[in-house]
Design a protein around this motif. Structure first.
Motif, PDB file in Angstrom:
ATOM      1  N   LYS A 263       0.832  -1.208   0.000  1.00 28.67           N
ATOM      2  CA  LYS A 263       0.000   0.000   0.000  1.00 28.67           C
ATOM      3  C   LYS A 263       0.860   1.249   0.000  1.00 28.67           C
ATOM      4  O   LYS A 263       0.561   2.226  -0.684  1.00 28.67           O
ATOM      5  N   PHE A 264       1.945   1.213   0.768  1.00 26.74           N
ATOM      6  CA  PHE A 264       2.910   2.305   0.764  1.00 26.74           C
ATOM      7  C   PHE A 264       3.440   2.504  -0.654  1.00 26.74           C
ATOM      8  O   PHE A 264       3.491   3.640  -1.171  1.00 26.74           O
ATOM      9  N   ALA A 265       3.839   1.418  -1.301  1.00 26.32           N
ATOM     10  CA  ALA A 265       4.442   1.493  -2.633  1.00 26.32           C
ATOM     11  C   ALA A 265       3.447   2.020  -3.657  1.00 26.32           C
ATOM     12  O   ALA A 265       3.792   2.874  -4.488  1.00 26.32           O
ATOM     13  N   LEU A 266       2.219   1.533  -3.624  1.00 24.87           N
ATOM     14  CA  LEU A 266       1.220   1.960  -4.610  1.00 24.87           C
ATOM     15  C   LEU A 266       0.889   3.440  -4.450  1.00 24.87           C
ATOM     16  O   LEU A 266       0.768   4.169  -5.442  1.00 24.87           O
ATOM     17  N   ASN A 267       0.789   3.900  -3.213  1.00 31.61           N
ATOM     18  CA  ASN A 267       0.553   5.329  -2.988  1.00 31.61           C
ATOM     19  C   ASN A 267       1.723   6.167  -3.496  1.00 31.61           C
ATOM     20  O   ASN A 267       1.527   7.229  -4.093  1.00 31.61           O
ATOM     21  N   GLU A 268       2.943   5.688  -3.254  1.00 30.76           N
ATOM     22  CA  GLU A 268       4.115   6.420  -3.725  1.00 30.76           C
ATOM     23  C   GLU A 268       4.142   6.482  -5.246  1.00 30.76           C
ATOM     24  O   GLU A 268       4.423   7.543  -5.839  1.00 30.76           O
ATOM     25  N   MET A 269       3.858   5.358  -5.910  1.00 31.74           N
ATOM     26  CA  MET A 269       3.838   5.338  -7.368  1.00 31.74           C
ATOM     27  C   MET A 269       2.806   6.311  -7.927  1.00 31.74           C
ATOM     28  O   MET A 269       3.097   7.089  -8.850  1.00 31.74           O
ATOM     29  N   LYS A 270       1.600   6.276  -7.382  1.00 24.89           N
ATOM     30  CA  LYS A 270       0.541   7.151  -7.872  1.00 24.89           C
ATOM     31  C   LYS A 270       0.895   8.613  -7.641  1.00 24.89           C
ATOM     32  O   LYS A 270       0.614   9.484  -8.480  1.00 24.89           O
ATOM     33  N   SER A 271       1.543   8.897  -6.517  1.00 20.88           N
ATOM     34  CA  SER A 271       1.900  10.267  -6.197  1.00 20.88           C
ATOM     35  C   SER A 271       2.924  10.818  -7.182  1.00 20.88           C
ATOM     36  O   SER A 271       2.741  11.895  -7.761  1.00 20.88           O
ATOM     37  N   VAL A 272       4.018  10.093  -7.393  1.00 26.33           N
ATOM     38  CA  VAL A 272       5.089  10.633  -8.237  1.00 26.33           C
ATOM     39  C   VAL A 272       4.679  10.650  -9.706  1.00 26.33           C
ATOM     40  O   VAL A 272       4.990  11.603 -10.437  1.00 26.33           O
ATOM     41  N   ILE A 273       3.973   9.629 -10.166  1.00 24.68           N
ATOM     42  CA  ILE A 273       3.557   9.619 -11.574  1.00 24.68           C
ATOM     43  C   ILE A 273       2.559  10.744 -11.846  1.00 24.68           C
ATOM     44  O   ILE A 273       2.645  11.432 -12.867  1.00 24.68           O
ATOM     45  N   SER A 274       1.622  10.945 -10.942  1.00 20.51           N
ATOM     46  CA  SER A 274       0.644  12.024 -11.143  1.00 20.51           C
ATOM     47  C   SER A 274       1.332  13.386 -11.128  1.00 20.51           C
ATOM     48  O   SER A 274       0.983  14.285 -11.903  1.00 20.51           O
ATOM     49  N   LYS A 275       2.326  13.550 -10.258  1.00 18.80           N
ATOM     50  CA  LYS A 275       3.067  14.810 -10.207  1.00 18.80           C
ATOM     51  C   LYS A 275       3.811  15.043 -11.528  1.00 18.80           C
ATOM     52  O   LYS A 275       3.792  16.148 -12.088  1.00 18.80           O
TER      53      LYS A 275
END
Length: 502
Positions: free
Chosen positions: A450-462
């Motif tokens: 869950k940590f990893a998926l949130n991090e991925m979504k955050s940086v890709i969206s940015k």
């Protein structure tokens, strides 16, 4: 005379090995597989092979023998499985929670942390550490993702201005290293701004030497400790372990000297100081005993190792897929704008990440084609029988995550990038979930998914809020893939970016 003595010694060795592995040899006949040499087995296939040669070897074997076959790594019996029904039993069996022997080459670095620990110790550690990954705790890391992603956007700006192509992988790797350092230890190594720092170089060296031991016969033997590679590993681990030890001692002292009220002071970013993974470990007990500094270091180092390479792989391959499929990229971008808006300075929040459902589908589809961990290894502690097939004690089991995701028996048009596979009730995750296991499955699944998926979504969206990603003209459609525990593009992923018009 000497020849006869040497021959006798070889025969005695062969007899000793045969007696030791007699049961294994007996049950191995249940499986198809390539012919093997005495003692050496199929080990010559893997002798001094490069990481980009490993997946093609497995592909050749699957083409010939299907989704279940055996081969021999020296005298060690290894079973390859890419059959979901068997994988479900393997990954949920209490006798199959130990990792396979290859993971042991990380022990110099990670010790007996959650990745490498066995059975009872692993179970106790997992139970104690799981609360640290509760969603309420994970929420506090969202601004860590966002701040570091802002740094990444700023650093990449020069490529948007020039229009030059560049390899995305090293930049995302440095971003992920900054995130995991701050999340794990509450400290910053400023990897993005100082890529040649001693700590960053030590991480790269330790990972490189540890993982390449799996592909080099000499390095897999005790002779490794006589090589220059071991000396490089020692120097790197001195830096890494020294840094972690210093942070642990410092933070333990702070927690001891400060009251709970004093701990609420603002940090350097003007916000209330957040608990890092380290802080939670310092307050964790197992059977009433607090973790020692060594045990804490093992878990912090494990979190550091597992938390930057895997995320980097997933982010880079997702950006590659979005560049390759501009219509999907546009749909992802439209969703991002509808959720966050066009204000580029607006920080992302956890609720925004939850609402980015199509981006999540694109990430999941990328992980089907390019799973960050392409092969999962287990070791059979006790002999078991699955679907009428006996797996002997001591056997290594390789679960073919990468090949299963590309198998036409399990996915229609398997080589096509179709994020809608993960839409709603028809999602592939809900239909025989063990055919899609990018985060593993069962009790030993990825604790930080869950940590990893949130991090991925955050940086890709940015990144997508600022830039459009484009494949350079004439670039190859498929990166050359290297399996180094983590799936990586062997020659990087060249991309171009340009500023979004707002």
């Amino acid at each position: 005379m000497w020849f006869l003595l040497a021959l006798l010694a070889v025969l005695c060795l062969a007899w000793t090995i045969y007696r030791k592995f007699a049961r294994t040899l007996e049950v191995s006949g249940q499986y198809s597989g390539p012919p093997a040499l005495p003692i050496l087995g199929n080990g010559l296939w893997f002798l001094n092979k490069q990481p980009d040669e490993f997946l093609p070897i497995i592909q050749q074997l699957t083409d010939k023998f299907g989704d279940l076959f055996r081969f021999w790594q020296g005298p060690e019996f290894t079973l390859y499985v890419a059959r979901p029904s068997m994988i479900e039993t393997i990954l949920t069996n209490k006798h199959l929670t130990d990792k396979s022997g290859e993971y042991g080459y990380l022990s110099n670095w990670l010790g007996d942390g959650l990745l490498l620990s066995k059975r009872n110790k692993w179970h106790a550690r997992r139970k104690a550490i799981t609360p640290a990954f509760h969603f309420k705790i994970l929420e506090q890391f969202v601004d860590v993702f966002d701040r570091n992603a802002t740094e990444l956007v700023d650093i990449l700006g020069k490529y948007a201005d020039s229009g030059k192509s560049f390899d995305m992988f090293p930049y995302v790797l440095l971003y992920a290293l900054d995130v995991i350092c701050e999340s794990a230890m509450g400290t910053s190594v400023n990897a993005l701004r100082n890529a040649d720092s001693e700590y960053v170089r030590a991480v790269k060296e330790a990972a490189n030497v540890s993982i390449r031991r799996m592909f080099d016969f000499i390095r897999r033997t005790p002779l490794f400790y006589l090589t220059p590679s071991y000396q490089r590993l020692r120097r790197s681990l001195k830096v890494l372990h020294g840094y972690t030890d210093n942070v642990i001692r410092s933070r333990r002292m702070q927690l001891k000297n400060k009251t709970d009220e004093a701990r609420t002071v603002s940090d350097e970013f003007g916000t209330k100081r957040k608990d890092a993974f380290l802080d939670m470990l310092l307050q964790t007990s197992i059977n009433g005993k607090p973790l020692t500094d060594l045990e804490i270091r093992e878990e912090v180092d494990t979190f550091m190792f597992e938390g930057h390479d895997t995320t980097t792989s997933a982010v880079v391959f997702t950006l590659f897929n979005l560049a390759k499929h501009p219509e999907v990229q546009q749909k992802v971008y439209d969703e991002i704008v509808s959720v966050i808006g066009k204000d580029l300075k607006k920080p992302i929040e956890l609720s925004d990440l939850h609402d980015l459902s199509y981006l999540e589908m694109a990430i999941k589809e990328t992980l089907r084609l390019y799973p960050s961990v392409p092969l999962i290894g287990r070791r059979c502690v006790e002999e078991i029988t699955i679907e009428g097939k006996t797996i002997p004690a001591g056997a290594n089991i390789i679960v073919g995550v990468f090949f299963m995701g590309r198998d036409p028996n399990y996915f229609e048009r398997p080589l096509e990038f179709i994020p809608d596979r993960f839409a709603g009730e028809k999602s592939v995750e809900k239909f025989n979930p063990y055919k899609y296991i990018p985060f593993s499955a069962g009790p030993r699944n990825c604790i930080g998914q869950k940590f990893a998926l949130n991090e991925m979504k955050s940086v890709i969206s940015k990144l997508l809020r600022h830039y459009e990603f484009i494949l350079p003209a004439g670039s190859t459609a498929e990166p050359l893939l290297a399996s180094e525990l983590i799936l990586k593009p062997h020659h990087g992923v060249p991309l171009q970016i340009r500023h979004r018009g707002h």
